[in-house]
Design a protein around this motif. Structure first.
Motif, PDB file in Angstrom:
ATOM      1  N   THR A 297       0.820  -1.212   0.000  1.00  0.00           N
ATOM      2  CA  THR A 297       0.000   0.000   0.000  1.00  0.00           C
ATOM      3  C   THR A 297       0.856   1.265   0.000  1.00  0.00           C
ATOM      4  O   THR A 297       1.800   1.393   0.786  1.00  0.00           O
ATOM      5  N   GLY A 298       0.526   2.180  -0.884  1.00  0.00           N
ATOM      6  CA  GLY A 298       1.165   3.497  -0.908  1.00  0.00           C
ATOM      7  C   GLY A 298       2.496   3.555  -1.606  1.00  0.00           C
ATOM      8  O   GLY A 298       3.130   4.621  -1.621  1.00  0.00           O
ATOM      9  N   THR A 299       2.960   2.454  -2.208  1.00  0.00           N
ATOM     10  CA  THR A 299       4.300   2.457  -2.794  1.00  0.00           C
ATOM     11  C   THR A 299       4.325   2.876  -4.255  1.00  0.00           C
ATOM     12  O   THR A 299       5.317   3.414  -4.730  1.00  0.00           O
ATOM     13  N   ARG A 300       3.225   2.613  -4.992  1.00  0.00           N
ATOM     14  CA  ARG A 300       3.214   3.048  -6.384  1.00  0.00           C
ATOM     15  C   ARG A 300       1.794   3.098  -6.939  1.00  0.00           C
ATOM     16  O   ARG A 300       0.871   2.506  -6.387  1.00  0.00           O
ATOM     17  N   PHE A 301       1.657   3.796  -8.052  1.00  0.00           N
ATOM     18  CA  PHE A 301       0.380   3.902  -8.754  1.00  0.00           C
ATOM     19  C   PHE A 301       0.099   2.610  -9.514  1.00  0.00           C
ATOM     20  O   PHE A 301       0.972   2.075 -10.194  1.00  0.00           O
ATOM     21  N   ALA A 302      -1.134   2.116  -9.390  1.00  0.00           N
ATOM     22  CA  ALA A 302      -1.573   0.971 -10.185  1.00  0.00           C
ATOM     23  C   ALA A 302      -3.082   1.097 -10.378  1.00  0.00           C
ATOM     24  O   ALA A 302      -3.851   0.933  -9.426  1.00  0.00           O
ATOM     25  N   TYR A 303      -3.472   1.447 -11.585  1.00  0.00           N
ATOM     26  CA  TYR A 303      -4.883   1.659 -11.905  1.00  0.00           C
ATOM     27  C   TYR A 303      -5.672   0.394 -11.590  1.00  0.00           C
ATOM     28  O   TYR A 303      -5.337  -0.693 -12.048  1.00  0.00           O
ATOM     29  N   CYS A 304      -6.743   0.527 -10.790  1.00  0.00           N
ATOM     30  CA  CYS A 304      -7.449  -0.651 -10.298  1.00  0.00           C
ATOM     31  C   CYS A 304      -8.920  -0.329 -10.045  1.00  0.00           C
ATOM     32  O   CYS A 304      -9.243   0.547  -9.229  1.00  0.00           O
ATOM     33  N   ASN A 305      -9.810  -1.044 -10.726  1.00  0.00           N
ATOM     34  CA  ASN A 305     -11.247  -0.804 -10.594  1.00  0.00           C
ATOM     35  C   ASN A 305     -11.767  -1.078  -9.185  1.00  0.00           C
ATOM     36  O   ASN A 305     -12.778  -0.496  -8.770  1.00  0.00           O
ATOM     37  N   THR A 306     -11.093  -1.944  -8.450  1.00  0.00           N
ATOM     38  CA  THR A 306     -11.536  -2.265  -7.088  1.00  0.00           C
ATOM     39  C   THR A 306     -11.585  -1.024  -6.209  1.00  0.00           C
ATOM     40  O   THR A 306     -12.451  -0.904  -5.331  1.00  0.00           O
ATOM     41  N   ASN A 307     -10.661  -0.097  -6.438  1.00  0.00           N
ATOM     42  CA  ASN A 307     -10.636   1.139  -5.648  1.00  0.00           C
ATOM     43  C   ASN A 307     -11.973   1.869  -5.708  1.00  0.00           C
ATOM     44  O   ASN A 307     -12.502   2.340  -4.692  1.00  0.00           O
ATOM     45  N   TYR A 308     -12.526   1.971  -6.901  1.00  0.00           N
ATOM     46  CA  TYR A 308     -13.748   2.761  -7.077  1.00  0.00           C
ATOM     47  C   TYR A 308     -15.002   1.976  -6.706  1.00  0.00           C
ATOM     48  O   TYR A 308     -16.024   2.579  -6.344  1.00  0.00           O
ATOM     49  N   ALA A 309     -14.931   0.655  -6.744  1.00  0.00           N
ATOM     50  CA  ALA A 309     -16.029  -0.148  -6.211  1.00  0.00           C
ATOM     51  C   ALA A 309     -16.139   0.068  -4.698  1.00  0.00           C
ATOM     52  O   ALA A 309     -17.240   0.142  -4.146  1.00  0.00           O
ATOM     53  N   MET A 310     -14.993   0.212  -4.025  1.00  0.00           N
ATOM     54  CA  MET A 310     -14.987   0.486  -2.592  1.00  0.00           C
ATOM     55  C   MET A 310     -15.453   1.915  -2.294  1.00  0.00           C
ATOM     56  O   MET A 310     -16.174   2.157  -1.318  1.00  0.00           O
ATOM     57  N   LEU A 311     -15.069   2.858  -3.131  1.00  0.00           N
ATOM     58  CA  LEU A 311     -15.532   4.245  -2.936  1.00  0.00           C
ATOM     59  C   LEU A 311     -17.050   4.328  -3.031  1.00  0.00           C
ATOM     60  O   LEU A 311     -17.690   5.087  -2.293  1.00  0.00           O
ATOM     61  N   ALA A 312     -17.645   3.541  -3.929  1.00  0.00           N
ATOM     62  CA  ALA A 312     -19.104   3.533  -4.047  1.00  0.00           C
ATOM     63  C   ALA A 312     -19.749   3.033  -2.759  1.00  0.00           C
ATOM     64  O   ALA A 312     -20.774   3.569  -2.307  1.00  0.00           O
TER      65      ALA A 312
END
Length: 404
Positions: A211-226
């Motif tokens: 966590t927090g070490t680099r950028f990696a585009y991931c759809n799971t992030n936005y499913a959690m934001l919802a």
């Protein structure tokens, strides 16, 4: 009733009526007052506000010249009417160029018009981020708040809301950990956002990177934001998005898919060869996708995001700050927005989308007040080429040959 009692009761009735009238006037005054997001009562959601009366009005000669050049680009980018979607370019909220062609449904030959909602794929992320940012602006949550504060079962203790927004959580894409192993998920069942959270909490789904070490585009992030939007607003994601964004902005042709109710009533998507792409087990997930909209509605959304009332300036500065420069380069990601930052100081803000045969492109040229939007339900990478139109409005260093 004697005269003495009348003398006492009558003034009391008058006083009560006066106080009641004053309270009503106070309520009306409060309703009329323009409150900042942070001043809203806790039971009132922050809402996007339309940007109206933009100026200056574009000269007719300017519009005609831009229209001619954009039309030339359109014909070269989508030869032989091959777009099957909608394309819009506007400046100061004023539409300069707009084109709709093809069919929303090839079976019954339903034409695509200005009012036809099309799946905007990952451009949905910009809208989800906007709702989250409005809630941050209203002090209902904080950017650096841990996700575990909302969901105790969430298995990654260091992940924050900011990391979900800028794709630095380190989580794996839900499409990858649910598509092979039946002990994790049976693809005969439609996956939901809550299912994703439960699987990560109970199936020992490891991180892709720390966590927090680099950028990696991931759809799971936005499913959690919802899910966080639902937790904070105590509403479904569908209703919360309508209340915070769609209704206040008059986005009448924009909605979050109600999968069970509407899956057979919305525009389907097609491969490049016009073969229809069916529904699969991932089509119920929202937040990262599953918003349907139109170019005109997204224009309303873009102008509202560019209004002074959108966010507190200190929060807004964090939205357009790049969080993904592990290596020096021009491409970057902010809080729910992609960007290209050139060494000459020019910045280009956008987000693309691709889901099944749906392709989408949302571009906001902040310096020039220009909005460029392309949506299609037939797969075509030409949707992403609309960025070339930006060179007609500013010194954007794209290498282009088909924009005269």
């Amino acid at each position: 009733m004697n005269l003495t009692k009348k003398a006492i009761i009558l003034p009391l009735l008058i006083l009560t009526a006066t106080v009641s009238s004053c309270k009503k006037e106070d309520i009306k005054a409060t309703e009329k007052k323009e409150l900042k997001d942070s001043e809203l009562p806790k039971n009132v959601l922050p809402k996007m506000k339309p940007l109206v009366n933009e100026s200056p009005k574009l000269a007719a000669s300017y519009v005609a010249e831009k229209h001619r050049r954009i039309d030339s680009f359109y014909k070269k980018n989508w030869p032989n009417n091959s777009m099957n979607g909608g394309f819009l370019v506007a400046q100061n909220g004023q539409i300069i160029y707009e084109k709709y062609e093809g069919y929303a449904n090839l079976r019954d030959k339903t034409p695509i018009t200005a009012d036809t909602p099309i799946h905007i794929a990952s451009v949905t992320k910009v809208l989800t981020a906007t709702a989250i940012l409005k809630l941050v602006n209203a002090k209902r949550l904080e950017l650096d708040q841990k996700v575990t504060e909302f969901f105790k079962e969430f298995p990654y203790p260091d992940v924050t809301i900011r990391m979900l927004l800028d794709h630095r959580s380190g989580m794996r894409n839900y499409a990858y950990f649910t598509d092979r192993d039946k002990s994790i998920w049976d693809r005969h069942n439609t996956l939901t956002n809550q299912d994703i959270l439960t699987i990560m909490a109970t199936k020992n789904i490891g991180l892709e990177q720390r966590t927090g070490t680099r950028f990696a585009y991931c759809n799971t992030n936005y499913a959690m934001l919802a899910l966080i939007i639902e937790k904070v607003t105590k509403m479904s994601y569908r209703d919360a998005m309508a209340e915070i964004i769609f209704k206040p902005l008059g986005m009448t042709n924009t909605f979050v898919l109600d999968f069970d109710k509407d899956k057979k009533n919305v525009a389907p998507s097609y491969k490049a060869n016009r073969v229809e792409i069916g529904i699969d087990y991932l089509d119920k997930i929202y937040g990262d996708k599953n918003v349907y909209s139109t170019p005109r509605d997204l224009l309303k959304f873009d102008r509202a995001r560019n209004s002074k009332s959108f966010l507190d300036p200190r929060l807004l500065a964090q939205v357009y700050f790049g969080y993904s420069n592990e290596r020096k380069g021009t491409r970057n990601y902010g809080l729910g927005i992609r960007m290209i930052n050139w060494e000459n100081g020019k910045n280009f803000y956008y987000h693309n989308g691709w889901w099944h045969g749906f392709t989408s492109s949302y571009i906001t040229l902040k310096d020039e007040n220009v909005t460029i939007i392309a949506l299609s339900n037939k797969f075509n990478r030409s949707t992403y080429a609309v960025r070339k139109v930006s060179v007609l409005f500013g010194k954007y260093p794209f290498q282009v040959k088909d924009v005269e």
